[in-house]
Scaffold this motif. Structure first.
Motif, PDB file in Angstrom:
ATOM      1  N   SER A 180      35.478  42.061  48.943  1.00 35.11           N
ATOM      2  CA  SER A 180      36.579  41.242  49.486  1.00 35.11           C
ATOM      3  C   SER A 180      37.027  41.770  50.841  1.00 35.11           C
ATOM      4  CB  SER A 180      37.765  41.228  48.525  1.00 35.11           C
ATOM      5  OG  SER A 180      37.440  40.575  47.341  1.00 35.11           O
ATOM      6  N   GLU A 181      37.198  43.081  50.929  1.00 37.45           N
ATOM      7  CA  GLU A 181      37.590  43.694  52.211  1.00 37.45           C
ATOM      8  C   GLU A 181      36.497  43.482  53.254  1.00 37.45           C
ATOM      9  OE1 GLU A 181      40.479  45.295  53.259  1.00 37.45           O
ATOM     10  OE2 GLU A 181      41.223  44.361  51.442  1.00 37.45           O
ATOM     11  N   GLY A 182      35.255  43.726  52.870  1.00 36.73           N
ATOM     12  CA  GLY A 182      34.141  43.577  53.794  1.00 36.73           C
ATOM     13  C   GLY A 182      33.937  42.149  54.259  1.00 36.73           C
ATOM     14  N   SER A 183      34.276  41.188  53.416  1.00 39.28           N
ATOM     15  CA  SER A 183      34.119  39.775  53.788  1.00 39.28           C
ATOM     16  C   SER A 183      34.998  39.391  54.967  1.00 39.28           C
ATOM     17  CB  SER A 183      34.440  38.877  52.588  1.00 39.28           C
ATOM     18  OG  SER A 183      33.458  39.048  51.607  1.00 39.28           O
ATOM     19  N   LYS A 184      36.063  40.116  55.174  1.00 33.43           N
ATOM     20  CA  LYS A 184      36.935  39.848  56.321  1.00 33.43           C
ATOM     21  C   LYS A 184      36.212  40.101  57.642  1.00 33.43           C
ATOM     22  CE  LYS A 184      40.976  41.023  53.593  1.00 33.43           C
ATOM     23  NZ  LYS A 184      42.019  42.033  53.326  1.00 33.43           N
TER      24      LYS A 184
END
Length: 142
Positions: free
Chosen positions: A50-54
């Motif tokens: 989720s963090e990396g998708s940003k």
């Protein structure tokens, strides 16, 4: 590691503060390199992804080199979220291929194979044991 002289653009720690995932943007090849660490759980995988998708909004990449060689653990409970939540967003935002470097941990390998089978209908995917062949394969993907 292909990014020895590069700083990560994002570092995600586990709930104890230990490294969980380091994200590197490699402009050559429009690639995101994700280096995972430790014993992975479904909750931590979902949080890190989720963090990396940003980063999809901040960097232009169509290829992901997902390196789980330094991991272990059963994170299979994250598979439905990855397939039905993350994957459609990633494809819509331009991700086209994922090269996957397998963990030496058998349990993690099984989950990784299930993940790759689930997403292979929408992305170019391949499993690898060594980094250089994975990186070269990714560079050939459109």
């Amino acid at each position: 590691m292909v990014v020895t002289d590069t700083q990560p653009v994002l570092v995600v720690a586990d709930r104890y503060g230990a490294p969980l995932a380091d994200f590197y943007y490699l402009a050559e090849g429009a690639m995101l390199y994700v280096h995972w660490h430790g014993n992975l759980t479904a909750e931590e995988v979902v949080r890190a992804v989720s963090e990396g998708s940003k980063l999809l909004g901040a960097y232009s990449y169509s290829r992901v080199l997902n390196d789980k060689r330094d991991t272990s653990g059963d994170w299979s409970d994250a598979l439905p979220w990855l397939e039905y939540e993350w994957l459609p967003q990633a494809v819509t935002r331009g991700v086209r291929a994922i090269a996957y470097l397998l963990s030496p941990d058998l349990e993690s390998q099984i989950v990784s194979q299930e993940f790759m089978d689930a997403i292979s209908r929408q992305l170019h995917t391949a499993l690898f044991l060594q980094e250089e062949p994975a990186r070269q394969w990714l560079l050939l993907q459109q």
